[in-house]
Design a protein around this motif. Structure first.
Motif, PDB file in Angstrom:
ATOM      1  N   GLU A  80       0.835  -1.191   0.000  1.00  0.00           N
ATOM      2  CA  GLU A  80       0.000   0.000   0.000  1.00  0.00           C
ATOM      3  C   GLU A  80       0.877   1.251   0.000  1.00  0.00           C
ATOM      4  N   LEU A  81       0.456   2.224  -0.782  1.00  0.00           N
ATOM      5  CA  LEU A  81       1.164   3.495  -0.845  1.00  0.00           C
ATOM      6  C   LEU A  81       0.460   4.519   0.032  1.00  0.00           C
ATOM      7  N   MET A  82       1.212   5.149   0.909  1.00  0.00           N
ATOM      8  CA  MET A  82       0.680   6.271   1.651  1.00  0.00           C
ATOM      9  C   MET A  82       0.575   7.473   0.714  1.00  0.00           C
ATOM     10  N   PRO A  83      -0.225   8.474   1.072  1.00  0.00           N
ATOM     11  CA  PRO A  83      -0.387   9.633   0.171  1.00  0.00           C
ATOM     12  C   PRO A  83       0.929  10.268  -0.263  1.00  0.00           C
ATOM     13  N   TRP A  84       1.905  10.352   0.657  1.00  0.00           N
ATOM     14  CA  TRP A  84       3.175  10.995   0.270  1.00  0.00           C
ATOM     15  C   TRP A  84       3.967  10.117  -0.688  1.00  0.00           C
ATOM     16  N   HIS A  85       3.833   8.782  -0.578  1.00  0.00           N
ATOM     17  CA  HIS A  85       4.469   7.889  -1.553  1.00  0.00           C
ATOM     18  C   HIS A  85       3.904   8.136  -2.953  1.00  0.00           C
ATOM     19  N   LEU A  86       2.580   8.198  -3.016  1.00  0.00           N
ATOM     20  CA  LEU A  86       1.909   8.376  -4.309  1.00  0.00           C
ATOM     21  C   LEU A  86       2.289   9.723  -4.926  1.00  0.00           C
ATOM     22  N   TYR A  87       2.295  10.749  -4.104  1.00  0.00           N
ATOM     23  CA  TYR A  87       2.679  12.084  -4.581  1.00  0.00           C
ATOM     24  C   TYR A  87       4.107  12.089  -5.115  1.00  0.00           C
ATOM     25  N   CYS A  88       5.039  11.529  -4.350  1.00  0.00           N
ATOM     26  CA  CYS A  88       6.446  11.515  -4.784  1.00  0.00           C
ATOM     27  C   CYS A  88       6.619  10.707  -6.067  1.00  0.00           C
ATOM     28  N   THR A  89       5.930   9.576  -6.172  1.00  0.00           N
ATOM     29  CA  THR A  89       6.011   8.765  -7.387  1.00  0.00           C
ATOM     30  C   THR A  89       5.558   9.572  -8.595  1.00  0.00           C
ATOM     31  N   TYR A  90       4.437  10.280  -8.452  1.00  0.00           N
ATOM     32  CA  TYR A  90       3.918  11.083  -9.562  1.00  0.00           C
ATOM     33  C   TYR A  90       4.863  12.226  -9.910  1.00  0.00           C
ATOM     34  N   ALA A  91       5.373  12.897  -8.891  1.00  0.00           N
ATOM     35  CA  ALA A  91       6.238  14.050  -9.147  1.00  0.00           C
ATOM     36  C   ALA A  91       7.561  13.633  -9.783  1.00  0.00           C
ATOM     37  N   ILE A  92       8.166  12.560  -9.278  1.00  0.00           N
ATOM     38  CA  ILE A  92       9.457  12.106  -9.799  1.00  0.00           C
ATOM     39  C   ILE A  92       9.341  11.624 -11.236  1.00  0.00           C
ATOM     40  N   CYS A  93       8.278  10.891 -11.525  1.00  0.00           N
ATOM     41  CA  CYS A  93       8.185  10.186 -12.809  1.00  0.00           C
ATOM     42  C   CYS A  93       7.411  10.929 -13.889  1.00  0.00           C
ATOM     43  N   GLY A  94       6.618  11.932 -13.518  1.00  0.00           N
ATOM     44  CA  GLY A  94       5.686  12.509 -14.477  1.00  0.00           C
ATOM     45  C   GLY A  94       6.200  13.642 -15.339  1.00  0.00           C
ATOM     46  N   PHE A  95       7.231  14.354 -14.894  1.00  0.00           N
ATOM     47  CA  PHE A  95       7.700  15.531 -15.635  1.00  0.00           C
ATOM     48  C   PHE A  95       8.746  15.169 -16.682  1.00  0.00           C
ATOM     49  N   TYR A  96       8.571  15.741 -17.884  1.00  0.00           N
ATOM     50  CA  TYR A  96       9.536  15.610 -18.977  1.00  0.00           C
ATOM     51  C   TYR A  96       9.895  17.010 -19.470  1.00  0.00           C
ATOM     52  N   TRP A  97      11.109  17.128 -19.993  1.00  0.00           N
ATOM     53  CA  TRP A  97      11.459  18.383 -20.644  1.00  0.00           C
ATOM     54  C   TRP A  97      10.568  18.547 -21.868  1.00  0.00           C
ATOM     55  N   ALA A  98      10.000  19.710 -22.024  1.00  0.00           N
ATOM     56  CA  ALA A  98       8.982  19.949 -23.052  1.00  0.00           C
ATOM     57  C   ALA A  98       9.469  19.532 -24.436  1.00  0.00           C
ATOM     58  N   GLY A  99       8.644  18.750 -25.120  1.00  0.00           N
ATOM     59  CA  GLY A  99       8.937  18.345 -26.488  1.00  0.00           C
ATOM     60  C   GLY A  99       9.956  17.239 -26.642  1.00  0.00           C
ATOM     61  N   THR A 100      10.350  16.598 -25.514  1.00  0.00           N
ATOM     62  CA  THR A 100      11.360  15.528 -25.567  1.00  0.00           C
ATOM     63  C   THR A 100      10.831  14.286 -24.856  1.00  0.00           C
ATOM     64  N   ASP A 101      11.619  13.219 -24.953  1.00  0.00           N
ATOM     65  CA  ASP A 101      11.335  12.001 -24.198  1.00  0.00           C
ATOM     66  C   ASP A 101      12.279  11.854 -23.007  1.00  0.00           C
ATOM     67  N   LEU A 102      12.852  12.963 -22.579  1.00  0.00           N
ATOM     68  CA  LEU A 102      13.790  12.968 -21.466  1.00  0.00           C
ATOM     69  C   LEU A 102      13.067  13.374 -20.187  1.00  0.00           C
ATOM     70  N   ARG A 103      13.096  12.479 -19.188  1.00  0.00           N
ATOM     71  CA  ARG A 103      12.505  12.839 -17.905  1.00  0.00           C
ATOM     72  C   ARG A 103      13.249  14.010 -17.285  1.00  0.00           C
ATOM     73  N   ARG A 104      12.489  14.870 -16.629  1.00  0.00           N
ATOM     74  CA  ARG A 104      13.075  16.057 -16.023  1.00  0.00           C
ATOM     75  C   ARG A 104      14.008  15.699 -14.868  1.00  0.00           C
TER      76      ARG A 104
END
Length: 298
Positions: A80-104
Motif C-alpha cells: 500500500e502506498l501512503m499519500p506521500w508515496h503516491l505524490y512523490c512517485t507522480y512528481a518524480i516520474c511525471g515531468f519531462y522536458w517539453a517536447g522531448t522524451d527525457l525525464r526532467r
C-alpha cells in the motif's frame, strides 16, 4: 486525466499540504513547487510512467513483514502506498522536458522521519523504473550505510520475486538469475523483451568507480561518512539519459557531515536560493518538524 486515476490524488495531496499552515515550511514549499510546475511550459507532464509504477507497486508487490496499528499481520498483504508515496512517485516520474522524451528529474532526494516505509517504497520504485526502461538494459544499484541495512530492501525484493515465480532456487532456465550469498546479492536477466539487473552493494566506495547504472538508490544517507558513494555512483550513470539517483535519509547524529550538508542543499532548492539546471533536475521532498530558534524540536 481519465487515463490517470491516481493523478488527482497526487494533486489533492499537494494542495492539502500547501494549505496546511501547521506543516513545516519545506514540506509545503515542495508541494507548491509541484503545483507550479504543472502550469509551466518548460515541462510536459505525462502520467503513463507514474501510473505504471503505481499499478505495479500495488498490484504485484506485497509486504514481507510488519503489522498494522491494530496488530493485524501484514506479511502477504498487497503493498500500500501512503499519500506521500503516491505524490512523490507522480512528481518524480511525471515531468519531462517539453517536447522531448527525457525525464526532467535525474535526482530525487527524500528526507523523512524514521519508519515511514522509505526504503521499501524506494526499492519498489527503482524496480518499476528498471522494468520500464528494460529495453535500455536497466542496471540498478542500491547502497546503504551498511550491507545489513541494504539487505532490508533486497530481501524484500527476493520475497516478492519468489512469490511471483520470477526467481527460483537453482536458477532454472526461463527465470531471472538470483545471487544471494557471500559472492553478491543480485537479481538479473532477460524480461519482457529487455533486461534488468538489480544489485545491492556492500559499502565500499573505493570500488564504485567501476560500475555503470541508470538507477541508484542511496539509502540511510545519514550514515555515510563522506560524499564518495554519491559522487562516484552518480558519475557511473553517464551512459544513460533517463536515469535517477534516489537518496533516502532522515536526521542523523552528525550535524556537519555529508547528509547534513545535502539536507541544507535541498532546503536551498526549495527556498529558491539555489537555481539553475541542476536544481531543475532535482526533486526534493522534505518532511520534518519545525525547529525552535536554538534548533531544538518539540
Amino acid at each position: 486525466m481519465t487515463d490517470a486515476p491516481h493523478f488527482q490524488l497526487a494533486v489533492d495531496y499537494a494542495k492539502s499540504v500547501v494549505d496546511d499552515k501547521g506543516l513545516h515550511e519545506l514540506t509545503r514549499l515542495g508541494c507548491r513547487r509541484f503545483l507550479d510546475d504543472l502550469e509551466s511550459d518548460k515541462f510536459d507532464f505525462r502520467p503513463a510512467l507514474p501510473e505504471f509504477c503505481i499499478e505495479l507497486m500495488t498490484g504485484l508487490f506485497s509486504f514481507s513483514q510488519g503489522e498494522r496499528m491494530n496488530g493485524k499481520p501484514l506479511r502477504g498483504v498487497p503493498f500500500e502506498l501512503m499519500p506521500w508515496h503516491l505524490y512523490c512517485t507522480y512528481a518524480i516520474c511525471g515531468f519531462y522536458w517539453a517536447g522531448t522524451d527525457l525525464r526532467r528529474f535525474t535526482e530525487a532526494d527524500i528526507f523523512a522521519p524514521r519508519k515511514t516505509v522509505k526504503t521499501t517504497w524506494a526499492e519498489a520504485l527503482q524496480t518499476c523504473l528498471a522494468l520500464w526502461y528494460r529495453k535500455s538494459g536497466s542496471k540498478a544499484k542500491t547502497v546503504a550505510g551498511s550491507l545489513k541495512q541494504g539487505m532490508e530492501g533486497f530481501d524484500w525484493l527476493v520475497y516478492n520475486f519468489t512469490q511471483l515465480g520470477l526467481v527460483e532456487d537453482g536458477n532454472p532456465e526461463g527465470k531471472l538469475q538470483l545471487l544471494n550469498s557471500s559472492l553478491g546479492h543480485s537479481i538479473k536477466g532477460e524480461i519482457w523483451g529487455g533486461s534488468i539487473s538489480l544489485e545491492t552493494l556492500a559499502f565500499k566506495p573505493e570500488l564504485f568507480d567501476a560500475f555503470n547504472a541508470n538507477l541508484v538508490h542511496l539509502d540511510e544517507l545519514e550514515l555515510y561518512k563522506d560524499s564518495r558513494p554519491y559522487t562516484r555512483l552518480k558519475d557511473g550513470m553517464k551512459a544513460y539519459s533517463n536515469k535517477l539517483i534516489l537518496c533516502t535519509f532522515t536526521a542523523g547524529d552528525d550535524g556537519t557531515g555529508f547528509a547534513a550538508q545535502h539536507h541544507d542543499y535541498m532546503a536551498k532548492i526549495l527556498r529558491g536560493t539555489v537555481t539553475g539546471l541542476d536544481a531543475d533536475k532535482t526533486f526534493v521532498f522534505m518532511s520534518e518538524a519545525e525547529r525552535d530558534v536554538d534548533g531544538s524540536v518539540d
